[in-house]
Design an enzyme around this catalytic site. Sequence first.
Site, PDB file in Angstrom:
ATOM      1  N   TYR A   1       0.830  -1.209   0.000  1.00  0.00           N
ATOM      2  CA  TYR A   1       0.000   0.000   0.000  1.00  0.00           C
ATOM      3  C   TYR A   1       0.865   1.260   0.000  1.00  0.00           C
ATOM      4  O   TYR A   1       0.484   2.286  -0.586  1.00  0.00           O
ATOM      5  CB  TYR A   1      -0.943  -0.009   1.206  1.00  0.00           C
TER       6      TYR A   1
ATOM      7  N   GLU B   1      -8.129  -7.459   5.355  1.00  0.00           N
ATOM      8  CA  GLU B   1      -7.273  -8.503   4.785  1.00  0.00           C
ATOM      9  C   GLU B   1      -6.555  -9.287   5.885  1.00  0.00           C
ATOM     10  O   GLU B   1      -6.387 -10.506   5.768  1.00  0.00           O
ATOM     11  CB  GLU B   1      -6.288  -7.879   3.799  1.00  0.00           C
TER      12      GLU B   1
END
Length: 408
Positions: free
Chosen positions: A98, A140
């Site tokens: 990310y 996640e």
Amino acid sequence: MLSETSAATVRATLPAVGGAIGEITKCFYGRLFDAHPDLLRDLFNRGNQANGEQQQALAGSIAAFASALVDHPDVRPDAMLERIAHKHASLGVTRDQYAIVHRHLFAAIVEVLGEAVTDEVAAAWDEVYWLMANALIAIEARLYDAAGAAPGATLRPYAVVARHRETDDVTTFVVRPADGTPTPAFRAGQYVSVQVELADGARQIRQYSLSGAPGQDLQFTVKRVAATADGDPAGEVSQHLHDHAHEGTELLVSAPFGDVQLDDGDGPLLLASAGIGCTPMIGMLAHLAAAGSPRRVTAVHADVDQSSHAFRTELDRLVAKLPRAESHVWYETPEGDWPVHRTGRADLADRTDEAQPSGIELAPDTTAYLCGPLPFLRAVRSQLIERGLAPAAIRYEVFGPDLWQAER
């Protein structure tokens, strides 16, 4: 969720950012893959990059999330986040990626929008990005934990124990863990990621719906994707699996993921599919039949013709096993005799007041599951809403990037 200052800035700049989001994402992917070519080789779908679908999906998700933050500040768009998180977990996306995406995405925003990206604008959109990213990271992490896998390490070797030809271009692969450990549990409607090494050394990953009932070996069904006249490339992974995955072949397969899961209630169900979208529906029907479900089930399928219809006889067999099930099938160009009212595209509009036999009765509390090409999903969903089904009761699965997310 979004600070008041940032919310005002995002609301003011959303039209400009939204108008340029396609150019921004194209620039972003160019930067990302220049810096990290391994991501294109081993993580991202090269076919979806070539035809631009992945760029459209990323643009849609960012715009949809930002719009949700400013339009409904007290409600997090969990449905959208869950869908993305399941896909990310199946691919093995990790927290550190990310930060990589953030770096190249914001460089692309500055490159495309130039001086319009003031410090205030950059800070506001930075807040949007990390609200979305941190939410996804948390979901996640939960999914990895539930799968019993370390973040990013969900792929493991499976052996092909059987393969079955469904049609000329559709094959089912039955796999089980190569190390002899138990097959993981899953819910009807979920999918797995499958990674293969191609001739050029790339390790490409694709997702395939599970087409068998829970409690059995994993089985997924693959349609061989041919190149199109419009320039879309042939499916690299589907071609490889059809040509090279035989009994005894080892494949890297993920734990089952997917947010579209058959519910455990007792209300009526509609399972509507088109083309290869039949695969999760067959898995749902198999589960219902194995459980001897008394639920009212309406199965609808649309296809080109009988020869193209994967699981055609299986559909009849499973529906016959359920005491309150019925099926309705449409073919665009049927082979031989076929009812006129079942020729052409699937039609789920309310026909109960018309003097023709094409109508399908649906109870108002029906939960609908849809899977197929986007035009099919759009048409059927619209017809169901016109018939009074609540939008929240209509679930859908899209094969490939979810280009519908930004439209809904």
